[in-house]
Design an enzyme around this catalytic site. Structure first.
Site, PDB file in Angstrom:
ATOM      1  CB  THR A  14      63.961  26.426  53.667  1.00  0.00           C
ATOM      2  OG1 THR A  14      65.117  26.537  54.488  1.00  0.00           O
ATOM      3  CG2 THR A  14      64.407  26.420  52.220  1.00  0.00           C
ATOM      4  CB  SER A  57      62.236  25.383  62.012  1.00  0.00           C
ATOM      5  OG  SER A  57      63.242  24.516  61.586  1.00  0.00           O
ATOM      6  CB  THR A  88      63.381  20.845  57.010  1.00  0.00           C
ATOM      7  OG1 THR A  88      64.631  21.508  56.864  1.00  0.00           O
ATOM      8  CG2 THR A  88      62.550  20.988  55.757  1.00  0.00           C
ATOM      9  CG  ASP A  89      67.126  23.148  60.281  1.00  0.00           C
ATOM     10  OD1 ASP A  89      67.316  22.285  59.402  1.00  0.00           O
ATOM     11  OD2 ASP A  89      67.717  24.241  60.302  1.00  0.00           O
TER      12      ASP A  89
HETATM   13  N1  ASP Z   1      67.031  26.210  58.403  1.00  0.00           N
HETATM   14  C1  ASP Z   1      65.759  25.976  57.779  1.00  0.00           C
HETATM   15  C2  ASP Z   1      64.667  25.911  58.821  1.00  0.00           C
HETATM   16  O1  ASP Z   1      64.484  24.904  59.445  1.00  0.00           O
HETATM   17  C3  ASP Z   1      65.817  24.716  57.022  1.00  0.00           C
HETATM   18  C4  ASP Z   1      64.569  24.393  56.263  1.00  0.00           C
HETATM   19  O2  ASP Z   1      63.486  24.900  56.473  1.00  0.00           O
HETATM   20  O3  ASP Z   1      64.693  23.512  55.398  1.00  0.00           O
HETATM   21  O4  ASP Z   1      64.007  26.874  59.022  1.00  0.00           O
END
Ligand code: ASP
Length: 326
Positions: A14, A57, A88-89
């Site tokens: 993200t 991710s 973040t995932d």
């Molecule tokens: N779906 C995203 C990822 O992990 C979520 C994020 O980055 O906050 O790539």
């Protein structure tokens, strides 16, 4: 403080995305340019940027994490520190893989964003500035791989994503953050005493994680056995107790030399050989199951991938798990 030479390795997530009316949240290829325009970054360090991947991710699998760890090991020689931007995932898993496999004492810092580049109150730029400040700080040396989010510094081993949307999602539930990033300085309050390094050239990805739920039966463990898993991490109840229905499958797996490690599905705390009833932690240990301490399940799975990659031998892996930290 002397300006440092840092490398930012981007992987997507993200933090590298923006909102598009037609397609929703999509990749934003301008991230790099955007980053380097920040005076808060330029004034602290000379930065080079390297794209390793540009994916959400959930697409980062253990092989990609391992490739990233090798890249950091290779590149860190040329820089004072490395920062990795990530989704973040799966950030917790990548951070922990790097923590185990990357051997440097220099700062290695992961950061991410909960909000995309066009969101109000976006957190990505602030998190990157925080990560650069931490990676430039001499106190960040020899602290293991660090995660910087929301003005806090956490250890890769302890941190978890606790919330699906909040910017303060990343928390070390058991022990708290290592430090904070204040406007005037970076402050470390504590050290992470448990620091493990398991250097390896290979990774064994055939390790499963199975979560215990009430009334479960043997199907998942049977399936792992028949898919040739080398080890199974069981996320058990509380102190490390499992439902009776999976005991026959656990016996079968152990007979086939699979390693079974029990951790807790509770959010914090260690597993212990307390209960002697069938399926209780004590009786599991007597059967040959290994109790995995305070590590959460998804991190224990990563550790087993690294251990099997290094030793390629269940007896040695078992020995490591039981005695490496005696
Ligand atoms: N779906 C995203 C990822 O992990 C979520 C994020 O980055 O906050 O790539």
């Amino acid at each position: 403080m002397k300006k440092k030479n840092l490398l930012i390795i981007t992987t997507g997530g993200t933090i590298a995305m923006r909102y598009d009316e037609e397609f929703g949240i999509v990749q934003n290829d301008e991230l790099v340019e955007y980053l380097l325009n920040f005076p808060q970054i330029r004034n602290v360090a000379d930065i080079e940027v390297l794209e390793y991947a540009n994916v959400p991710s959930p697409y980062i699998d253990p092989e990609l994490m391992f490739g990233l760890a090798k890249l950091v090991n290779e590149k860190i020689i040329e820089y004072d520190g490395v920062i990795v931007t990530h989704g973040t995932d799966t950030l917790e898993e990548t951070a922990y893989m790097l923590d185990l496999v990357v051997t440097t004492r220099k700062p290695v810092v992961l950061t991410a964003a909960m909000r995309s580049g066009t969101d109000l109150g976006l957190d990505g730029p602030r998190n990157i500035v925080g990560a650069v400040r931490v990676a430039s700080d001499d106190d960040a040396r020899n602290k293991g791989v660090l995660v910087v989010m929301n003005d806090e510094i956490d250890s890769a081993r302890d941190v978890v994503k606790t919330d699906t949307g909040k910017t303060n999602s990343f928390i070390s539930l058991s022990y708290g953050p290592l430090g904070i990033i204040d406007p005037d300085k970076v402050i470390f309050f504590r050290d992470s005493v448990i620091r493990e390094k398991i250097p390896t050239d290979k990774l064994e990805t055939n390790i499963d994680l199975i979560r215990c739920v009430s009334g479960m039966d043997s199907r998942y463990i049977e399936s792992s056995i028949s898919c040739g898993a080398k080890a199974i991490v069981l996320e058990a109840f509380g102190r490390g107790n499992v439902p009776r229905g999976i005991i026959p499958a656990i016996k079968k797996a152990l007979d086939k030399d699979l390693i079974i490690v029990v951790v807790s599905r509770s959010y914090t705390g260690r597993v212990l050989p307390e209960y002697g009833y069938e399926g209780g932690g004590k009786s599991l240990q007597q059967m040959g199951v290994i109790l995995g301490g305070d590590l959460r399940g998804h991190k224990m799975r990563i550790k087993l991938m690294v251990l099997f990659g290094r030793y390629n031998n269940p007896a040695l892996v078992k020995k490591y798990l039981l005695h490496a930290n005696d």
